[in-house]
Motif scaffolding. Structure first.
Motif, PDB file in Angstrom:
ATOM      1  N   ILE A 117      61.739  51.573  59.646  1.00  0.00           N
ATOM      2  CA  ILE A 117      62.047  51.738  58.224  1.00  0.00           C
ATOM      3  C   ILE A 117      61.498  53.089  57.780  1.00  0.00           C
ATOM      4  O   ILE A 117      60.294  53.332  57.843  1.00  0.00           O
ATOM      5  CB  ILE A 117      61.458  50.597  57.381  1.00  0.00           C
ATOM      6  CG1 ILE A 117      62.093  49.263  57.806  1.00  0.00           C
ATOM      7  CG2 ILE A 117      61.693  50.853  55.888  1.00  0.00           C
ATOM      8  CD1 ILE A 117      61.586  48.061  57.041  1.00  0.00           C
ATOM      9  N   HIS A 118      62.396  53.961  57.348  1.00  0.00           N
ATOM     10  CA  HIS A 118      62.016  55.321  56.969  1.00  0.00           C
ATOM     11  C   HIS A 118      61.469  55.377  55.543  1.00  0.00           C
ATOM     12  O   HIS A 118      60.510  56.093  55.266  1.00  0.00           O
ATOM     13  CB  HIS A 118      63.218  56.254  57.108  1.00  0.00           C
ATOM     14  CG  HIS A 118      63.774  56.292  58.500  1.00  0.00           C
ATOM     15  ND1 HIS A 118      63.391  57.229  59.427  1.00  0.00           N
ATOM     16  CD2 HIS A 118      64.662  55.478  59.134  1.00  0.00           C
ATOM     17  CE1 HIS A 118      64.025  57.006  60.569  1.00  0.00           C
ATOM     18  NE2 HIS A 118      64.799  55.952  60.413  1.00  0.00           N
ATOM     19  N   ILE A 151      57.365  55.267  59.241  1.00  0.00           N
ATOM     20  CA  ILE A 151      57.160  56.662  59.637  1.00  0.00           C
ATOM     21  C   ILE A 151      56.024  57.339  58.876  1.00  0.00           C
ATOM     22  O   ILE A 151      55.765  58.522  59.076  1.00  0.00           O
ATOM     23  CB  ILE A 151      58.460  57.466  59.472  1.00  0.00           C
ATOM     24  CG1 ILE A 151      58.908  57.491  58.001  1.00  0.00           C
ATOM     25  CG2 ILE A 151      59.551  56.895  60.364  1.00  0.00           C
ATOM     26  CD1 ILE A 151      60.084  58.411  57.732  1.00  0.00           C
ATOM     27  N   SER A 152      55.361  56.575  58.020  1.00  0.00           N
ATOM     28  CA  SER A 152      54.198  57.095  57.300  1.00  0.00           C
ATOM     29  C   SER A 152      53.383  55.920  56.796  1.00  0.00           C
ATOM     30  O   SER A 152      53.873  54.782  56.706  1.00  0.00           O
ATOM     31  CB  SER A 152      54.617  57.984  56.121  1.00  0.00           C
ATOM     32  OG  SER A 152      55.284  57.213  55.129  1.00  0.00           O
ATOM     33  N   VAL A 172      52.498  52.176  62.246  1.00  0.00           N
ATOM     34  CA  VAL A 172      52.908  53.513  61.811  1.00  0.00           C
ATOM     35  C   VAL A 172      53.056  54.409  63.037  1.00  0.00           C
ATOM     36  O   VAL A 172      52.113  54.579  63.807  1.00  0.00           O
ATOM     37  CB  VAL A 172      51.881  54.128  60.842  1.00  0.00           C
ATOM     38  CG1 VAL A 172      52.305  55.556  60.463  1.00  0.00           C
ATOM     39  CG2 VAL A 172      51.731  53.275  59.594  1.00  0.00           C
ATOM     40  N   ILE A 173      54.255  54.936  63.232  1.00  0.00           N
ATOM     41  CA  ILE A 173      54.497  55.958  64.254  1.00  0.00           C
ATOM     42  C   ILE A 173      55.172  57.119  63.534  1.00  0.00           C
ATOM     43  O   ILE A 173      56.327  57.021  63.118  1.00  0.00           O
ATOM     44  CB  ILE A 173      55.383  55.451  65.406  1.00  0.00           C
ATOM     45  CG1 ILE A 173      54.727  54.259  66.111  1.00  0.00           C
ATOM     46  CG2 ILE A 173      55.654  56.582  66.403  1.00  0.00           C
ATOM     47  CD1 ILE A 173      55.550  53.682  67.262  1.00  0.00           C
ATOM     48  N   TYR A 174      54.433  58.189  63.364  1.00  0.00           N
ATOM     49  CA  TYR A 174      54.963  59.324  62.614  1.00  0.00           C
ATOM     50  C   TYR A 174      56.141  59.963  63.344  1.00  0.00           C
ATOM     51  O   TYR A 174      56.240  59.909  64.573  1.00  0.00           O
ATOM     52  CB  TYR A 174      53.867  60.363  62.388  1.00  0.00           C
ATOM     53  CG  TYR A 174      52.809  59.922  61.402  1.00  0.00           C
ATOM     54  CD1 TYR A 174      53.042  60.005  60.034  1.00  0.00           C
ATOM     55  CD2 TYR A 174      51.593  59.410  61.836  1.00  0.00           C
ATOM     56  CE1 TYR A 174      52.074  59.597  59.120  1.00  0.00           C
ATOM     57  CE2 TYR A 174      50.622  58.994  60.930  1.00  0.00           C
ATOM     58  CZ  TYR A 174      50.872  59.087  59.573  1.00  0.00           C
ATOM     59  OH  TYR A 174      49.922  58.676  58.673  1.00  0.00           O
ATOM     60  N   PHE A 281      58.913  60.595  54.596  1.00  0.00           N
ATOM     61  CA  PHE A 281      58.172  61.424  55.554  1.00  0.00           C
ATOM     62  C   PHE A 281      58.114  62.869  55.070  1.00  0.00           C
ATOM     63  O   PHE A 281      57.077  63.353  54.669  1.00  0.00           O
ATOM     64  CB  PHE A 281      58.815  61.347  56.946  1.00  0.00           C
ATOM     65  CG  PHE A 281      58.059  62.118  57.987  1.00  0.00           C
ATOM     66  CD1 PHE A 281      56.926  61.576  58.568  1.00  0.00           C
ATOM     67  CD2 PHE A 281      58.465  63.389  58.374  1.00  0.00           C
ATOM     68  CE1 PHE A 281      56.201  62.295  59.521  1.00  0.00           C
ATOM     69  CE2 PHE A 281      57.759  64.109  59.322  1.00  0.00           C
ATOM     70  CZ  PHE A 281      56.625  63.561  59.896  1.00  0.00           C
ATOM     71  N   GLY A 282      59.240  63.574  55.114  1.00  0.00           N
ATOM     72  CA  GLY A 282      59.278  64.961  54.658  1.00  0.00           C
ATOM     73  C   GLY A 282      59.288  65.946  55.811  1.00  0.00           C
ATOM     74  O   GLY A 282      58.265  66.563  56.123  1.00  0.00           O
ATOM     75  N   TYR A 283      60.445  66.094  56.451  1.00  0.00           N
ATOM     76  CA  TYR A 283      60.562  67.022  57.579  1.00  0.00           C
ATOM     77  C   TYR A 283      60.354  68.478  57.167  1.00  0.00           C
ATOM     78  O   TYR A 283      59.620  69.234  57.811  1.00  0.00           O
ATOM     79  CB  TYR A 283      61.966  66.926  58.196  1.00  0.00           C
ATOM     80  CG  TYR A 283      62.181  65.806  59.172  1.00  0.00           C
ATOM     81  CD1 TYR A 283      61.587  65.826  60.431  1.00  0.00           C
ATOM     82  CD2 TYR A 283      63.010  64.734  58.853  1.00  0.00           C
ATOM     83  CE1 TYR A 283      61.804  64.802  61.340  1.00  0.00           C
ATOM     84  CE2 TYR A 283      63.231  63.707  59.752  1.00  0.00           C
ATOM     85  CZ  TYR A 283      62.634  63.743  60.997  1.00  0.00           C
ATOM     86  OH  TYR A 283      62.850  62.733  61.888  1.00  0.00           O
TER      87      TYR A 283
END
Length: 368
Positions: A117-118, A151-152, A172-174, A281-283
């Motif tokens: 889940i992003h 992702i966060s 959590v796996i970034y 997240f924020g790439y």
């Protein structure tokens, strides 16, 4: 042990989307390590492309009639039936589902589900009916999962709050963040510019950046370069805003850049700004920092977590005067090359594709 990476949400219309990049980067990491227990599921229309990209992967396909996806009241039933039928023929222990684009993924299947889940903006940014429908989907998908990956840390807390998922089920796996090698020069790029790279949607808050740029002392001396695919929001809301502030000559809009061209735009920016209101997240601020560019970020949602507090922040996110003040301060007092290099190297290490793949591998081995 066999694991299926579900890449079937990827099609010709969304191949540039951030979730698509996430799935492909993860598959790339497993492929580069020659993980022979990994197989992939792709949409039939993308079979040739992915067989060429991953010649040593076993590639399964799902064939969909997209006309039936558009029929009200039957689209969910059709997507779930198609997904269940396809997965029942694939011999694997677990399925890694990293997209919320196909409602068929909530079908009952024999394999264990690992669900990524992003973010949960789908239950926050639409109308009430849409938000409720999306919430029901997320609750069912997460409830079926043997493990939920966020992702966060922010998204983890959001999932716990809204989906009632226990802490021991979530990990959590970034994201991995990496840039392709090399850069290609773009003609006509200003010599000095502030940069924005993101989707052109309301929740990314470019409207505040436009207003802040208009207030900055550096307006004109530095151009504002906007990278993002044209949307109706850009055409109906942002272009009139640009005209209102008489910024037509100061703003450059770019889209459909290659990875090498985007690298060049990052590398030559004087400053990068991300004013986002919602971010799982924020790439792009991390990508900019990896190019050793000073970055200003809002403090919304996951951004302080994923950027590790290493950037320059302003708040509240919709305050153009606070952002203008921060822009002027950073351009007046640019960070040292040494400090930018330290941030870049830390991000490259912490968000390496290898680290992400190893964390997923450990999770998978623990489940199977």
């Amino acid at each position: 042990m066999k694991v299926l990476i579900d890449m079937s949400s990827i099609n010709s219309k969304n191949y540039l989307a951030s979730v698509t990049s996430y799935i492909e980067r993860l598959a790339d990491s497993f492929y580069s390590k020659k993980r022979d227990y990994v197989e992939i599921l792709v949409d039939k229309s993308q079979e040739a492309r992915f067989k060429e990209r991953y010649p040593n992967f076993n590639v399964h396909t799902i064939k969909r009639n997209y006309l039936l996806y558009r029929v009200p009241f039957t689209s969910d039933w059709y997507s779930q039936t198609t997904y269940k039928k396809t997965l029942s023929k694939i011999n694997c222990d677990a399925v890694l589902i990293a997209s919320d684009q196909d409602r068929g993924t909530i079908a009952d299947i024999p394999q264990k589900k690992i669900v990524v889940i992003h973010d949960l903006k789908g239950i926050k940014t639409g109308n009430s009916a849409t938000n409720k429908k999306n919430l029901a989907f997320y609750k069912k998908l997460a409830g079926q999962a043997s493990a939920v990956v966020t992702i966060s840390d922010f998204t983890k807390k959001d999932v716990q709050q809204h989906l009632n998922i226990s802490n021991d089920k979530i990990q959590v796996i970034y994201n991995s963040v990496s840039l392709s090698e090399g850069s290609t020069k773009i003609d006509g790029l200003p010599s000095k510019y502030i940069l924005y790279v993101n989707t052109l949607q309301p929740h990314k808050n470019i409207q505040t950046l436009i207003k802040a740029y208009s207030e900055s002392r550096y307006k004109g001396e530095y151009k504002l370069v906007v990278v993002g695919k044209t949307t109706s929001f850009w055409n109906t809301e942002i272009i009139p805003l640009i005209r209102q502030h008489q910024l037509e000559e100061n703003i450059v809009h770019l889209q459909n850049l290659s990875e090498a061209e985007l690298n060049y735009v990052y590398e030559n920016a004087a400053l990068f700004v991300t004013p986002s209101l919602h971010e799982g997240f924020g790439y792009t601020p991390i990508e900019a920092a990896m190019c050793e560019v000073p970055v200003i970020s809002s403090t919304c949602e996951a951004l302080p977590d994923t950027t590790q507090g290493l950037l320059n922040y302003y708040e509240p996110a919709d305050d153009e005067f606070a952002l203008a003040k921060k822009i002027d301060f950073i351009l007046d007092n640019p960070p040292s090359a040494e400090s930018l290099n330290l941030i870049a190297n830390k991000y490259k290490n912490d968000y390496s594709p290898e680290k992400q793949a190893e964390q997923f591998l450990a999770l998978i081995k623990n489940l199977i």
